[in-house]
Scaffold this motif. Structure first.
Motif, mmCIF file in Angstrom:
data_model
loop_
_atom_site.group_PDB
_atom_site.id
_atom_site.type_symbol
_atom_site.label_atom_id
_atom_site.label_comp_id
_atom_site.label_asym_id
_atom_site.label_seq_id
_atom_site.Cartn_x
_atom_site.Cartn_y
_atom_site.Cartn_z
ATOM 1 N N ASP A 1 -45.732 49.620 15.598
ATOM 2 C CA ASP A 1 -44.560 50.259 16.210
ATOM 3 C C ASP A 1 -43.270 49.635 15.690
ATOM 4 O O ASP A 1 -42.282 50.337 15.440
ATOM 5 N N ILE A 2 -43.289 48.313 15.530
ATOM 6 C CA ILE A 2 -42.124 47.634 14.969
ATOM 7 C C ILE A 2 -41.866 48.134 13.553
ATOM 8 O O ILE A 2 -40.723 48.413 13.164
ATOM 9 N N GLN A 3 -42.938 48.277 12.786
ATOM 10 C CA GLN A 3 -42.803 48.740 11.404
ATOM 11 C C GLN A 3 -42.250 50.161 11.341
ATOM 12 O O GLN A 3 -41.384 50.470 10.514
ATOM 13 N N ARG A 4 -42.724 51.022 12.224
ATOM 14 C CA ARG A 4 -42.223 52.398 12.232
ATOM 15 C C ARG A 4 -40.741 52.450 12.610
ATOM 16 O O ARG A 4 -39.961 53.214 12.013
ATOM 17 N N LEU A 5 -40.352 51.639 13.596
ATOM 18 C CA LEU A 5 -38.943 51.601 13.987
ATOM 19 C C LEU A 5 -38.094 51.070 12.837
ATOM 20 O O LEU A 5 -36.992 51.577 12.571
ATOM 21 N N ASN A 6 -38.619 50.065 12.155
ATOM 22 C CA ASN A 6 -37.923 49.507 10.996
ATOM 23 C C ASN A 6 -37.763 50.552 9.893
ATOM 24 O O ASN A 6 -36.674 50.734 9.339
ATOM 25 N N ASP A 7 -38.852 51.255 9.580
ATOM 26 C CA ASP A 7 -38.829 52.224 8.485
ATOM 27 C C ASP A 7 -37.920 53.415 8.777
ATOM 28 O O ASP A 7 -37.418 54.068 7.852
ATOM 29 N N SER A 8 -37.696 53.686 10.068
ATOM 30 C CA SER A 8 -36.820 54.799 10.443
ATOM 31 C C SER A 8 -35.348 54.382 10.474
ATOM 32 O O SER A 8 -34.469 55.223 10.706
ATOM 33 N N GLY A 9 -35.114 53.094 10.258
ATOM 34 C CA GLY A 9 -33.744 52.597 10.264
ATOM 35 C C GLY A 9 -33.218 52.238 11.641
ATOM 36 O O GLY A 9 -32.022 51.957 11.796
ATOM 37 N N GLY A 10 -34.095 52.223 12.643
ATOM 38 C CA GLY A 10 -33.641 52.001 14.004
ATOM 39 C C GLY A 10 -33.773 50.583 14.529
ATOM 40 O O GLY A 10 -33.296 50.279 15.629
ATOM 41 N N LEU A 11 -34.407 49.692 13.786
ATOM 42 C CA LEU A 11 -34.622 48.331 14.283
ATOM 43 C C LEU A 11 -33.342 47.512 14.146
ATOM 44 O O LEU A 11 -32.822 47.346 13.033
ATOM 45 N N LYS A 12 -32.848 47.007 15.261
ATOM 46 C CA LYS A 12 -31.597 46.252 15.260
ATOM 47 C C LYS A 12 -31.820 44.740 15.375
ATOM 48 O O LYS A 12 -31.068 43.950 14.803
ATOM 49 N N ALA A 13 -32.836 44.343 16.132
ATOM 50 C CA ALA A 13 -33.098 42.918 16.317
ATOM 51 C C ALA A 13 -34.546 42.722 16.748
ATOM 52 O O ALA A 13 -35.154 43.609 17.355
ATOM 53 N N LEU A 14 -35.089 41.549 16.437
ATOM 54 C CA LEU A 14 -36.460 41.211 16.824
ATOM 55 C C LEU A 14 -36.521 39.719 17.126
ATOM 56 O O LEU A 14 -36.086 38.892 16.326
ATOM 57 N N PHE A 15 -37.054 39.401 18.310
ATOM 58 C CA PHE A 15 -37.186 38.009 18.743
ATOM 59 C C PHE A 15 -38.614 37.777 19.229
ATOM 60 O O PHE A 15 -39.180 38.610 19.940
ATOM 61 N N ILE A 16 -39.197 36.652 18.843
ATOM 62 C CA ILE A 16 -40.569 36.315 19.248
ATOM 63 C C ILE A 16 -40.593 34.887 19.771
ATOM 64 O O ILE A 16 -40.071 33.967 19.136
ATOM 65 N N ARG A 17 -41.208 34.720 20.935
ATOM 66 C CA ARG A 17 -41.403 33.390 21.508
ATOM 67 C C ARG A 17 -42.897 33.117 21.609
ATOM 68 O O ARG A 17 -43.653 33.926 22.151
ATOM 69 N N MET A 18 -43.331 31.977 21.086
ATOM 70 C CA MET A 18 -44.729 31.562 21.199
ATOM 71 C C MET A 18 -44.785 30.285 22.021
ATOM 72 O O MET A 18 -44.153 29.283 21.669
#
Length: 278
Positions: A134-151
């Motif tokens: 889903d992240i990849q699809r949002l990225n490929d559509s030009g819609g991904l603005k930010a991504l944060f991951i906490r482990m």
């Protein structure tokens, strides 16, 4: 009359917990799925004696091409990707179990170029990343603005360079070890942040420098690893997921990630000369 598809020959580089799991699964369940074990390599080949058939033990990794693999699975260390990744892609598809190696922009570019040149696929497993496609699809559509991951993990589950966690004590609670770009984080915790590296691949427009990550030591997490993902899209769109992955004390990899990696291997049928999140 239907004919069976040719078997895929799989080489496994590394025989830690994940490598052992994959080898056992291929030997046990591979045949009906069209998978055949071509070789197993480990830094200490003595560890393989009595556990892997002698004819499948590869003593010298530089002779891997003699085994004529369709897919090579790296589950060892980012250094192996740096030393052999380009050579692997000249001969076979490559499933990179240490995608933190891709945080090196020069290596990342050279591996992509090698994949394209030889028509091989550089596979990056989703691992513990929930919603990677889903992240990849949002990225490929030009819609991904930010991504944060906490482990967040128990301190015994981290394998960090330096002495960042050398002074931890049981019962100390929660401690933020690092917060910043995934590009900066990967060299600090190369064995612990492959989930973040996979996310950086999915979020190609942000990349390793744009995706932000945080690693947290928490002595209360004796039974789980926790992965939180926060995705920001256009016009106020956002998604926040929390994944609790059962894990024993001291375990680098959560138990659910093993099956996820196996499913990634089953996808490696060839997707052209490119990088592919699976």
């Amino acid at each position: 009359m239907a004919t069976s598809s040719p078997s895929q020959r799989i080489g496994v580089v590394g025989y830690g917990h994940l490598g052992q799991y994959l080898v056992e699964r291929i030997l046990k369940d591979g045949a009906p799925l069209g998978l055949t074990l071509a070789f197993v390599w480990n830094r200490n080949s003595d560890k393989l004696k009595g556990l892997v058939p002698d004819e499948l033990i590869l003593g010298d990794l530089s002779s891997f091409a003699d085994r004529r693999c369709d897919v090579i699975v790296e589950v060892c260390h980012p250094q192996i990707v740096k030393d052999f990744g380009i050579q692997f892609l000249a001969q076979s598809h490559l499933l990179v179990g240490s995608p933190s190696a891709l945080s090196d922009p020069d290596l990342n570019q050279k591996l992509r170029q090698a994949a394209q040149l030889h028509g091989r696929t550089l596979y990056v497993p989703s691992g513990a990343l929930w919603g990677g496609q889903d992240i990849q699809r949002l990225n490929d559509s030009g819609g991904l603005k930010a991504l944060f991951i906490r482990m967040s993990k128990h301190p015994s589950c981290f394998r960090l360079t330096g002495d960042v966690l050398s002074d931890w004590t049981e019962g100390e609670g929660r401690r933020v070890l690092f917060r910043g770009s995934v590009a900066e984080l990967c060299p600090l915790a190369p064995n612990n942040v492959n989930t973040m590296a996979a996310a950086a691949v999915a979020a190609g427009t942000l990349g390793f420098t744009g995706v932000q990550g945080e690693i947290v030591s928490d002595t209360a997490l004796s039974d789980f690893h926790v992965v939180e993902v926060e995705v920001t899209g256009p016009a106020g769109f956002s998604v926040h997921t929390v994944r609790r992955n059962p894990a024993k004390l001291g375990a680098v990899t959560g138990s659910a990630t093993y099956n996820s990696f196996w499913n990634s291997l089953l996808v490696c049928k060839g997707h052209g000369g490119r990088i592919y999140l699976c």
